[in-house]
Motif scaffolding. Structure first.
Motif, PDB file in Angstrom:
ATOM      1  N   VAL A 255     -12.553  10.575  14.306  1.00  0.00           N
ATOM      2  CA  VAL A 255     -12.220  10.398  12.895  1.00  0.00           C
ATOM      3  C   VAL A 255     -11.048   9.434  12.754  1.00  0.00           C
ATOM      4  CG1 VAL A 255     -11.340  11.543  10.821  1.00  0.00           C
ATOM      5  CG2 VAL A 255     -13.140  12.626  12.181  1.00  0.00           C
ATOM      6  N   LEU A 256     -10.010   9.661  13.521  1.00  0.00           N
ATOM      7  CA  LEU A 256      -8.828   8.795  13.461  1.00  0.00           C
ATOM      8  C   LEU A 256      -9.189   7.359  13.822  1.00  0.00           C
ATOM      9  CD1 LEU A 256      -5.780   8.888  12.905  1.00  0.00           C
ATOM     10  CD2 LEU A 256      -5.436   9.261  15.353  1.00  0.00           C
ATOM     11  N   TRP A 257     -10.020   7.205  14.842  1.00  0.00           N
ATOM     12  CA  TRP A 257     -10.449   5.866  15.264  1.00  0.00           C
ATOM     13  C   TRP A 257     -11.293   5.213  14.180  1.00  0.00           C
ATOM     14  CZ3 TRP A 257     -14.543   4.685  19.556  1.00  0.00           C
ATOM     15  CH2 TRP A 257     -14.428   3.342  19.956  1.00  0.00           C
ATOM     16  N   GLY A 258     -12.173   5.991  13.538  1.00  0.00           N
ATOM     17  CA  GLY A 258     -13.009   5.433  12.482  1.00  0.00           C
ATOM     18  C   GLY A 258     -12.213   5.018  11.263  1.00  0.00           C
ATOM     19  N   MET A 259     -11.149   5.756  10.949  1.00  0.00           N
ATOM     20  CA  MET A 259     -10.330   5.435   9.789  1.00  0.00           C
ATOM     21  C   MET A 259      -9.338   4.320  10.068  1.00  0.00           C
ATOM     22  SD  MET A 259      -9.579   9.313   8.332  1.00  0.00           S
ATOM     23  CE  MET A 259      -8.964   8.754   6.737  1.00  0.00           C
ATOM     24  N   HIS A 260      -8.917   4.207  11.339  1.00  0.00           N
ATOM     25  CA  HIS A 260      -7.902   3.210  11.697  1.00  0.00           C
ATOM     26  C   HIS A 260      -8.299   2.499  12.999  1.00  0.00           C
ATOM     27  CE1 HIS A 260      -5.296   4.988   8.631  1.00  0.00           C
ATOM     28  NE2 HIS A 260      -5.577   6.162   9.154  1.00  0.00           N
ATOM     29  N   PRO A 261      -9.321   1.661  12.961  1.00  0.00           N
ATOM     30  CA  PRO A 261      -9.781   1.002  14.196  1.00  0.00           C
ATOM     31  C   PRO A 261      -8.766   0.038  14.786  1.00  0.00           C
ATOM     32  CG  PRO A 261     -10.865   0.065  12.274  1.00  0.00           C
ATOM     33  CD  PRO A 261     -10.143   1.278  11.799  1.00  0.00           C
ATOM     34  N   GLU A 262      -7.739  -0.323  14.008  1.00  0.00           N
ATOM     35  CA  GLU A 262      -6.733  -1.271  14.483  1.00  0.00           C
ATOM     36  C   GLU A 262      -5.637  -0.615  15.312  1.00  0.00           C
ATOM     37  OE1 GLU A 262      -4.870   0.715  11.062  1.00  0.00           O
ATOM     38  OE2 GLU A 262      -6.897  -0.027  11.490  1.00  0.00           O
ATOM     39  N   LEU A 263      -5.556   0.713  15.312  1.00  0.00           N
ATOM     40  CA  LEU A 263      -4.465   1.401  15.991  1.00  0.00           C
ATOM     41  C   LEU A 263      -4.563   1.287  17.509  1.00  0.00           C
ATOM     42  CD1 LEU A 263      -4.058   4.735  13.977  1.00  0.00           C
ATOM     43  CD2 LEU A 263      -2.605   2.700  13.908  1.00  0.00           C
ATOM     44  N   ASP A 264      -3.401   1.286  18.134  1.00  0.00           N
ATOM     45  CA  ASP A 264      -3.282   1.321  19.588  1.00  0.00           C
ATOM     46  C   ASP A 264      -3.255   2.799  19.976  1.00  0.00           C
ATOM     47  OD1 ASP A 264      -2.616   1.164  22.245  1.00  0.00           O
ATOM     48  OD2 ASP A 264      -0.749   0.044  21.956  1.00  0.00           O
ATOM     49  N   MET A 265      -4.345   3.286  20.610  1.00  0.00           N
ATOM     50  CA  MET A 265      -4.459   4.713  20.901  1.00  0.00           C
ATOM     51  C   MET A 265      -4.904   4.981  22.331  1.00  0.00           C
ATOM     52  SD  MET A 265      -6.128   6.394  17.436  1.00  0.00           S
ATOM     53  CE  MET A 265      -7.445   5.168  17.224  1.00  0.00           C
ATOM     54  N   LEU A 266      -4.531   6.171  22.802  1.00  0.00           N
ATOM     55  CA  LEU A 266      -5.017   6.749  24.046  1.00  0.00           C
ATOM     56  C   LEU A 266      -5.761   8.032  23.712  1.00  0.00           C
ATOM     57  CD1 LEU A 266      -1.831   6.487  26.316  1.00  0.00           C
ATOM     58  CD2 LEU A 266      -4.029   5.431  26.835  1.00  0.00           C
ATOM     59  N   PHE A 267      -6.768   8.375  24.511  1.00  0.00           N
ATOM     60  CA  PHE A 267      -7.523   9.600  24.277  1.00  0.00           C
ATOM     61  C   PHE A 267      -7.497  10.438  25.550  1.00  0.00           C
ATOM     62  CE2 PHE A 267      -9.470   6.199  21.735  1.00  0.00           C
ATOM     63  CZ  PHE A 267      -9.206   6.695  20.461  1.00  0.00           C
ATOM     64  N   LEU A 268      -7.032  11.668  25.407  1.00  0.00           N
ATOM     65  CA  LEU A 268      -6.881  12.531  26.577  1.00  0.00           C
ATOM     66  C   LEU A 268      -7.017  13.992  26.155  1.00  0.00           C
ATOM     67  CD1 LEU A 268      -6.230  12.756  29.612  1.00  0.00           C
ATOM     68  CD2 LEU A 268      -3.800  12.801  29.004  1.00  0.00           C
ATOM     69  N   ASP A 269      -7.804  14.756  26.914  1.00  0.00           N
ATOM     70  CA  ASP A 269      -7.991  16.191  26.669  1.00  0.00           C
ATOM     71  C   ASP A 269      -8.412  16.482  25.233  1.00  0.00           C
ATOM     72  OD1 ASP A 269      -7.306  16.759  29.294  1.00  0.00           O
ATOM     73  OD2 ASP A 269      -5.173  17.015  28.828  1.00  0.00           O
ATOM     74  N   GLY A 270      -9.301  15.651  24.696  1.00  0.00           N
ATOM     75  CA  GLY A 270      -9.828  15.878  23.365  1.00  0.00           C
ATOM     76  C   GLY A 270      -8.874  15.534  22.239  1.00  0.00           C
ATOM     77  N   ALA A 271      -7.754  14.878  22.540  1.00  0.00           N
ATOM     78  CA  ALA A 271      -6.775  14.514  21.516  1.00  0.00           C
ATOM     79  C   ALA A 271      -6.540  13.010  21.517  1.00  0.00           C
ATOM     80  CB  ALA A 271      -5.458  15.250  21.743  1.00  0.00           C
ATOM     81  N   ALA A 272      -6.099  12.497  20.366  1.00  0.00           N
ATOM     82  CA  ALA A 272      -5.747  11.084  20.232  1.00  0.00           C
ATOM     83  C   ALA A 272      -4.228  10.957  20.251  1.00  0.00           C
ATOM     84  CB  ALA A 272      -6.300  10.522  18.929  1.00  0.00           C
ATOM     85  N   TYR A 273      -3.738   9.985  20.981  1.00  0.00           N
ATOM     86  CA  TYR A 273      -2.308   9.677  21.037  1.00  0.00           C
ATOM     87  C   TYR A 273      -2.117   8.271  20.479  1.00  0.00           C
ATOM     88  CZ  TYR A 273      -1.803  13.742  24.096  1.00  0.00           C
ATOM     89  OH  TYR A 273      -1.808  15.019  24.605  1.00  0.00           O
ATOM     90  N   VAL A 274      -1.233   8.146  19.508  1.00  0.00           N
ATOM     91  CA  VAL A 274      -1.054   6.886  18.794  1.00  0.00           C
ATOM     92  C   VAL A 274       0.270   6.249  19.194  1.00  0.00           C
ATOM     93  CG1 VAL A 274      -0.965   5.783  16.529  1.00  0.00           C
ATOM     94  CG2 VAL A 274      -2.360   7.843  16.869  1.00  0.00           C
TER      95      VAL A 274
END
Length: 281
Positions: free
Chosen positions: A184-203
């Motif tokens: 959801v976060l990725w779909g709403m903000h595709p421009e963000l610099d994120m990591l994905f780990l253990d089912g969570a998003a880190y921005v």
């Protein structure tokens, strides 16, 4: 008297036959054995729930976390399990392996069935069996209870843009905790610099142009062991998995703050950066 008894017996037999002929949906949650499709597959309906099962009731497929040529498989039946988990049923294909992506909210459990090949075999997606369902079991952070299991794509679409759902399944008003789902976060903000780990998003929460901040982060992680490396830089349409990133290149070392487990650091050629776990709202 014999005639009366015969009439009663015939009436009981007739009622029994009628009861057996009733559709399963008339009795609430389906409790049948989903070894074959029981209704037409439709993307405009929510999946059907079966009665609770023991976790070892079926020969579930083994989760394969690293697949090639991934694509989604629609599923339409599920059952809670007595260990607090969830079992999902779907039609499998010759030579294919599978993994589940599970995202939980207070109202729904979003599940994606992902199909692909392994390094040793191919995946003939067109050769899909329709005679039976395969199944996979997933652990949940809390039992399903009154929540509904739904396609993850439907949950994400509803959270990102309810107007885009169209004729798809209608989900109720989502709680704010849906906003923390990585997809959801990725779909709403595709421009963000994120990591994905253990089912969570880190921005990313630092200014890339701040040399002082990058230097301070580098000092914090100097001499500390990394917890892992970025596996992929994902693009639109990819199914997320642990160690994916939206901007960091593969191989980037990732560190965890010893003071705050919701903070990660990454050290790459572009310098050190801090990532904070996304929370609802």
């Amino acid at each position: 008297m014999k005639s009366s008894n015969r009439m009663i017996a015939m009436l009981v037999a007739s009622l029994t036959t009628f009861a057996l002929a009733l559709p399963l949906t008339a009795c609430g949650a389906r409790r049948g054995n989903p070894t074959s499709p029981e209704r037409s597959w439709s993307t405009s309906h929510l999946p059907v729930q079966y009665g609770e099962e023991a976790p070892d009731a079926r020969n579930d497929l083994t989760q394969e976390d690293h697949l090639f040529d991934e694509h989604g498989v629609q599923w339409f039946h599920y059952a809670p399990t007595t260990d607090g988990g969830l079992r999902v049923f779907f039609p499998d294909a010759q030579g294919c392996s599978y993994r589940l992506i599970v995202r939980e909210t207070m109202q729904y459990v979003g599940v994606a069935v992902v199909e692909g090949g392994t390094a040793d075999d191919g995946c003939l997606a067109g050769d899909r069996t329709t005679e039976r369902y395969a199944s996979m079991h997933a652990d949940l952070t809390s039992p399903l209870a009154n929540r509904k299991a739904v396609e993850l794509s439907d949950l994400v679409a509803t959270a990102v843009d309810p107007k885009s759902v169209g004729d798809g399944p209608k989900l109720g008003s989502l709680a704010t905790d849906a906003s923390a789902i990585p997809e959801v976060l990725w779909g709403m903000h595709p421009e963000l610099d994120m990591l994905f780990l253990d089912g969570a998003a880190y921005v990313a929460s630092t200014d890339e142009g701040s040399a002082a901040e990058a230097s301070a982060i580098a000092a914090r992680i100097e001499g500390k062991p990394s917890i892992g490396n970025v596996g992929r830089t994902v693009a639109s349409g990819d199914f997320l998995r642990d160690w994916d990133a939206t901007q960091l290149p593969p191989g980037t070392k990732v560190y965890q703050s010893p003071e705050d487990p919701t903070i990660l650091y990454a050290m790459s050629g572009s310098g050190a950066r801090q990532y904070r776990m996304a929370v609802e709202g």
